[in-house]
Motif scaffolding. Structure first.
Motif, PDB file in Angstrom:
ATOM      1  N   ARG A 216       0.856  -1.329  -0.003  1.00 37.00           N
ATOM      2  CA  ARG A 216       0.008   0.055   0.116  1.00 37.00           C
ATOM      3  C   ARG A 216       0.881   1.216  -0.009  1.00 37.00           C
ATOM      4  NH1 ARG A 216      -4.323   0.169   4.454  1.00 37.00           N
ATOM      5  NH2 ARG A 216      -4.764   2.362   3.481  1.00 37.00           N
ATOM      6  N   THR A 217       0.259   2.119  -0.563  1.00 41.60           N
ATOM      7  CA  THR A 217       1.061   3.741  -0.572  1.00 41.60           C
ATOM      8  C   THR A 217       0.762   4.341   0.755  1.00 41.60           C
ATOM      9  OG1 THR A 217      -1.119   4.587  -1.551  1.00 41.60           O
ATOM     10  CG2 THR A 217       0.464   4.108  -2.860  1.00 41.60           C
ATOM     11  N   GLY A 218       1.714   5.167   1.219  1.00 39.63           N
ATOM     12  CA  GLY A 218       1.338   5.931   2.767  1.00 39.63           C
ATOM     13  C   GLY A 218       1.913   5.129   3.601  1.00 39.63           C
ATOM     14  N   GLN A 264       0.852   0.206  -4.455  1.00 41.52           N
ATOM     15  CA  GLN A 264       2.221   0.634  -5.064  1.00 41.52           C
ATOM     16  C   GLN A 264       2.018   0.491  -6.499  1.00 41.52           C
ATOM     17  OE1 GLN A 264       4.787   2.459  -3.855  1.00 41.52           O
ATOM     18  NE2 GLN A 264       4.017   2.308  -1.659  1.00 41.52           N
ATOM     19  N   ALA A 269       8.311  -1.069  -6.364  1.00 43.82           N
ATOM     20  CA  ALA A 269       7.950  -0.346  -5.272  1.00 43.82           C
ATOM     21  C   ALA A 269       7.692  -0.975  -4.181  1.00 43.82           C
ATOM     22  CB  ALA A 269       6.838   0.731  -5.988  1.00 43.82           C
ATOM     23  N   SER A 270       6.884  -2.024  -4.273  1.00 45.86           N
ATOM     24  CA  SER A 270       6.289  -2.744  -3.043  1.00 45.86           C
ATOM     25  C   SER A 270       7.606  -3.339  -2.294  1.00 45.86           C
ATOM     26  CB  SER A 270       5.414  -3.966  -3.481  1.00 45.86           C
ATOM     27  OG  SER A 270       4.290  -3.252  -4.074  1.00 45.86           O
ATOM     28  N   ASN A 273       9.320  -0.755  -0.327  1.00 47.90           N
ATOM     29  CA  ASN A 273       8.601  -0.301   0.628  1.00 47.90           C
ATOM     30  C   ASN A 273       8.874  -1.333   1.958  1.00 47.90           C
ATOM     31  OD1 ASN A 273       6.808   1.994   1.130  1.00 47.90           O
ATOM     32  ND2 ASN A 273       5.291   0.918   1.152  1.00 47.90           N
TER      33      ASN A 273
END
Length: 389
Positions: A216-218, A264, A269-270, A273
């Motif tokens: 997830r983003t954020g 993401q 990107a995942s 993160n």
């Protein structure tokens, strides 16, 4: 060459016949068409009570991915794995039910698991799903901060009471309780509720743990806010970190409802993160404990390398690893052999009620790139080794 390739260690508990059965099952799962058709047929036949199908499921998917139909029945698996320094996390794998009596029954089941875990190093965590304690719709309504009706307020109060009861019991018996993460649209209310439990019960150590989905983003921003709040109010934080399991559903809903995609943009990107979460834990061990739930060999080795660089012992009490029962034994049993804190998520429940969980497992194996192929390759390698090839 991966450090996780020792199949003799990975499959020490498996007989030849068990390995062969697992091989053909993963071979079937590898084909998306077979998997999807099979799942539809399976759901229909189990729903309509075909006993012979239930027996087939119990001897295949259920045997591969579940410990038993009850926690007592699952203890055989728990004891066997603990011989290899591998712990178990009982996962009451009942999904898709939304009646108050079922929620009360699940709450009672989790309390039984806390009693089972008390003083037992083979069961270092107890876990429950938020939707095991309440409807996803009530979490969503509360998370949106809308005005609740009287009946909704009463319903939410019952959800909160279930959390309070199990967290209080876990605190009283010194058992770590872990709350799973689910769909993003219900997660805000879950996070807020778990934070309340952390503030209340984590004054001396992390008893209540949340789950953070790093696809997830954020999420890194969320963790930073959590840490500031914990420092300010003087309590400890515990987290299970996963990548996440609802990507297709999350993307489809965001598109349909025209809000920003919460996932993401890329696999890389995942991964980045997730790896940032590793640093977050290791850089804040004065306040934070971490459980790295992953089937990713690179992320697992990264945690190990960073622990070594920091001079931390393999069995550091605040650092744990975990994989699902029936998958990635090459990672789990290697970590156990090296005396890291490692567990298997051990689902259990009546076969008929566990079918939604099993079908989700099958679909995830089909959709995760390389996962099923890796399982097949490792099983084949071990069978060849045993034949002296």
């Amino acid at each position: 060459m991966s450090i996780f390739n020792n199949t003799q260690i990975a499959f020490a508990d498996k007989t030849d016949s068990q390995l062969k059965k697992a091989y053909w099952m993963f071979k079937a799962i590898e084909q998306p068409l077979i998997t999807n058709v099979g799942i539809s047929a399976l759901n229909f036949t189990v729903k309509n009570d075909f006993p012979f199908v239930t027996n087939i499921v119990k001897q295949t998917l259920f045997e591969q991915f579940c410990g038993g139909e009850t926690h007592e029945e699952s203890m055989k698996v728990v004891k066997q794995m603990f011989k290899h320094h591998v712990g178990s996390i009982f996962d009451y794998a009942i999904e898709g039910k939304a009646e108050e009596k079922v929620f009360d029954g699940t709450c009672t089941e989790i309390k039984q698991n806390i009693k089972f875990a008390e003083g037992n190093p083979a069961i270092p965590f107890v876990v429950f799903k938020p939707t095991g304690f309440g409807r996803i719709e009530i979490y969503e309504e509360v998370g949106r901060n809308v005005e609740l009706t009287t009946s909704q307020k009463d319903e939410w109060a019952r959800v909160v009471k279930r959390y309070e009861e199990v967290c209080q019991m876990a605190f009283d018996r010194n058992v770590v309780i872990m709350i799973d993460a689910e769909e993003s649209w219900m997660q805000d209310s879950t996070d807020n509720l778990v934070n309340d439990m952390m503030e209340r019960f984590n004054k001396e150590r992390a008893i209540v743990w949340n789950t953070i989905q790093m696809y997830r983003t954020g999420r890194m921003e969320y963790l930073a806010e959590d840490l500031e709040r914990a420092k300010e109010k003087n309590y400890f934080l515990g987290y299970k970190f996963v990548r996440g399991a609802y990507m297709e559903k999350e993307r489809a809903r965001a598109l349909a409802m025209k809000y920003p995609d919460p996932i993401q943009p890329t696999k890389q990107a995942s991964d980045d993160n997730y790896n940032a979460a590793i640093d977050f834990v290791l850089n804040n061990l004065d306040k934070v404990s971490g459980f790295f739930g992953t089937h990713n060999e690179k992320s697992t080795e990264l945690v190990m390398d960073k622990m070594k660089a920091m001079g931390l012992p393999h069995d550091h009490r605040q650092i744990h690893f975990g994989q699902l029962y029936g998958m990635s034994d090459n990672i789990t049993y290697y970590l156990g052999a090296e005396k890291y804190n490692v567990c298997k998520y051990l689902p259990y429940g009546p076969v008929k009620d566990v079918v939604p969980y099993l079908t989700r497992r099958a679909q995830e194996n089909t959709s995760v790139a390389g996962q099923t192929g890796r399982e097949l390759g490792l099983i084949q390698k071990e069978l060849d080794r045993r034949r002296g090839k």
